[in-house]
Motif scaffolding. Sequence first.
Motif, PDB file in Angstrom:
ATOM      1  N   THR A 248       0.827  -1.780  -0.192  1.00  0.00           N
ATOM      2  CA  THR A 248      -0.044   0.003   0.362  1.00  0.00           C
ATOM      3  C   THR A 248       0.909   1.095  -0.007  1.00  0.00           C
ATOM      4  N   CYS A 249       0.623   2.132  -0.517  1.00  0.00           N
ATOM      5  CA  CYS A 249       1.230   3.313  -1.313  1.00  0.00           C
ATOM      6  C   CYS A 249       0.943   4.366  -1.803  1.00  0.00           C
ATOM      7  N   VAL A 250       1.083   5.256  -0.794  1.00  0.00           N
ATOM      8  CA  VAL A 250       0.343   6.535  -0.806  1.00  0.00           C
ATOM      9  C   VAL A 250       1.892   7.955  -1.386  1.00  0.00           C
ATOM     10  N   ASP A 251       1.246   8.873  -2.176  1.00  0.00           N
ATOM     11  CA  ASP A 251       1.925   9.523  -2.814  1.00  0.00           C
ATOM     12  C   ASP A 251       1.604  11.097  -1.567  1.00  0.00           C
ATOM     13  N   GLN A 256      -3.422   7.362  -2.816  1.00  0.00           N
ATOM     14  CA  GLN A 256      -2.972   5.793  -2.246  1.00  0.00           C
ATOM     15  C   GLN A 256      -3.960   4.462  -2.953  1.00  0.00           C
ATOM     16  N   VAL A 257      -2.384   4.259  -3.578  1.00  0.00           N
ATOM     17  CA  VAL A 257      -2.440   3.297  -4.340  1.00  0.00           C
ATOM     18  C   VAL A 257      -1.837   1.841  -4.214  1.00  0.00           C
ATOM     19  N   THR A 258      -1.882   0.250  -4.867  1.00  0.00           N
ATOM     20  CA  THR A 258      -1.714  -0.679  -4.125  1.00  0.00           C
ATOM     21  C   THR A 258      -0.946  -1.214  -5.774  1.00  0.00           C
ATOM     22  N   MET A 259       0.574  -1.013  -4.611  1.00  0.00           N
ATOM     23  CA  MET A 259       1.910  -1.665  -5.397  1.00  0.00           C
ATOM     24  C   MET A 259       2.151  -2.816  -6.459  1.00  0.00           C
ATOM     25  N   GLU A 272      -2.401   6.147 -11.573  1.00  0.00           N
ATOM     26  CA  GLU A 272      -3.165   5.881 -11.828  1.00  0.00           C
ATOM     27  C   GLU A 272      -3.321   4.833 -11.051  1.00  0.00           C
ATOM     28  N   GLY A 273      -4.849   4.847 -11.250  1.00  0.00           N
ATOM     29  CA  GLY A 273      -5.943   3.734 -10.172  1.00  0.00           C
ATOM     30  C   GLY A 273      -5.847   3.975  -8.608  1.00  0.00           C
ATOM     31  N   SER A 274      -5.306   5.249  -8.427  1.00  0.00           N
ATOM     32  CA  SER A 274      -5.205   5.471  -6.808  1.00  0.00           C
ATOM     33  C   SER A 274      -6.375   6.333  -6.667  1.00  0.00           C
ATOM     34  N   THR A 275      -7.309   6.392  -4.666  1.00  0.00           N
ATOM     35  CA  THR A 275      -7.829   7.119  -4.719  1.00  0.00           C
ATOM     36  C   THR A 275      -7.293   8.003  -3.473  1.00  0.00           C
ATOM     37  N   GLN A 276      -8.160   8.459  -3.586  1.00  0.00           N
ATOM     38  CA  GLN A 276      -7.909   9.849  -2.224  1.00  0.00           C
ATOM     39  C   GLN A 276      -7.512   8.978  -0.823  1.00  0.00           C
ATOM     40  N   MET A 277      -7.340   9.388   0.348  1.00  0.00           N
ATOM     41  CA  MET A 277      -7.466   8.747   1.027  1.00  0.00           C
ATOM     42  C   MET A 277      -8.392   9.476   1.890  1.00  0.00           C
ATOM     43  N   ASP A 278      -9.225   9.310   3.709  1.00  0.00           N
ATOM     44  CA  ASP A 278     -10.059   9.798   4.187  1.00  0.00           C
ATOM     45  C   ASP A 278      -9.367  10.500   4.924  1.00  0.00           C
ATOM     46  N   LEU A 288       4.988  12.900   7.487  1.00  0.00           N
ATOM     47  CA  LEU A 288       4.961  13.132   8.718  1.00  0.00           C
ATOM     48  C   LEU A 288       6.668  14.412   7.880  1.00  0.00           C
ATOM     49  N   ARG A 289       6.514  13.626   6.289  1.00  0.00           N
ATOM     50  CA  ARG A 289       8.207  14.908   5.961  1.00  0.00           C
ATOM     51  C   ARG A 289       7.877  14.906   4.130  1.00  0.00           C
ATOM     52  N   ASN A 290       6.507  15.071   4.015  1.00  0.00           N
ATOM     53  CA  ASN A 290       6.200  15.397   3.063  1.00  0.00           C
ATOM     54  C   ASN A 290       6.258  14.589   1.239  1.00  0.00           C
ATOM     55  N   ALA A 291       7.073  13.296   2.168  1.00  0.00           N
ATOM     56  CA  ALA A 291       6.727  12.242   0.861  1.00  0.00           C
ATOM     57  C   ALA A 291       6.175  12.387  -0.092  1.00  0.00           C
ATOM     58  N   ALA A 292       6.968  12.087  -1.240  1.00  0.00           N
ATOM     59  CA  ALA A 292       7.017  11.755  -2.600  1.00  0.00           C
ATOM     60  C   ALA A 292       6.041  10.473  -2.419  1.00  0.00           C
ATOM     61  N   LEU A 293       6.475   9.996  -2.406  1.00  0.00           N
ATOM     62  CA  LEU A 293       6.296   8.832  -1.919  1.00  0.00           C
ATOM     63  C   LEU A 293       6.374   7.344  -0.828  1.00  0.00           C
ATOM     64  N   ARG A 294       5.531   7.449  -0.408  1.00  0.00           N
ATOM     65  CA  ARG A 294       5.923   6.272   1.092  1.00  0.00           C
ATOM     66  C   ARG A 294       4.817   4.940   1.028  1.00  0.00           C
ATOM     67  N   CYS A 295       5.676   3.723   1.031  1.00  0.00           N
ATOM     68  CA  CYS A 295       4.755   2.078   1.269  1.00  0.00           C
ATOM     69  C   CYS A 295       4.878   1.685   2.239  1.00  0.00           C
ATOM     70  N   ARG A 296       3.840   0.614   3.161  1.00  0.00           N
ATOM     71  CA  ARG A 296       3.890   0.238   3.969  1.00  0.00           C
ATOM     72  C   ARG A 296       4.232  -0.791   3.757  1.00  0.00           C
ATOM     73  N   TRP A 297       5.344  -1.797   5.032  1.00  0.00           N
ATOM     74  CA  TRP A 297       5.947  -3.137   5.341  1.00  0.00           C
ATOM     75  C   TRP A 297       5.131  -3.481   6.425  1.00  0.00           C
TER      76      TRP A 297
END
Length: 336
Positions: A248-251, A256-259, A272-278, A288-297
């Motif tokens: 699960t990644c967020v820009d 949010q989009v699934t990689m 492409e295929g992403s949805t805005q987080m609520d 937290l750090r104004n990241a371009a992309l963050r992904c969960r593991w």
Amino acid sequence: YVKPGIYEIRLTAKNYPDPGLYQETVKSVTVNADLLKVFDLLEADGYSLAQRNTEMKIGYQISVPMKVAIQIFKPGTTIYDYQKGTLRNPTTGTEVKDIHEVLVKAIVGIRPATTLIEESWDGRDYAQQEVPDGTYPFRFVTALNSADIDSVTGEILGSDDSSTNSAMWSIDKVADTYEYQNLHKATVAIGDGRFVCEDWEKTVFFYPNPLRDASKGTLEITKMPVPGTVSIKFFNLAGDLVRDSNYTCVDANNYQVTMGSSLQFNPDNTPEGSTQMDAEDLAAFPNLRNAALRCRWDRTNQHGKKVARGVYFGLVDFKAQNGREHCQKVVKILVP
């Protein structure tokens, strides 16, 4: 110092020592008071940063001692409601409710009156990461009471812009309302394409490390200089592949989009295929750090099972769309 506005000065003359002897005389004068100003700014928005490891200077003066914040915002940020001075999110087009949606950096301090003040910006955000090239709006937030401005974000404290009572709005505490309602522009043109791998490798990291709480494991890429393809693979200490897809990644705009095995990413567009987080999802996975992309593991392998304790390696791969740059970064993660 009084707030800007129209004031009536009234002079009343009475007989002395017997005020009842003659009728009192009243003289009134209306004056326009506008004492709280930011001035001596550039007539045109000629603020720019064109070289790495240099600083852009913002010179100005203020009419009286005040606390001053220069808030620098993401490209495309505009004023949403001029009466309140609220901001418009460039991605959603909606009114900004949380300043971190658009804030890049704030320069805050108590400044003296009628002397040249020069603030410096080195083209980095509040996480000390270099920002991509672009045009960054900024504004002045000023207040006579230093307690009214947050020293980190530059936001007005103790206000409520959603209130029907205008006295509760942030702008009611602002000294120079014109500079609060109008945005200046600073251009960053360092040349993202010249240092693709150098820029990219410096901004890839994993946190928290050691990873004790599986729900918080985040691989973050703070800066994506150019469009390209990103992939993430995790290996154990023996070199066995643990996981290579379905993250699960967020820009940066909280889409949010699934990689899958890889993700096509363009820093100027949502994936492409992403949805805005609520709001609830964003609270659980904040930027937290104004990241371009963050992904969960979440400490699971390709089959969804928890991995054993030990040392793991995350291989983050980036191939630029132009075909000239291929960058890789390995991060070491301890799972206690």
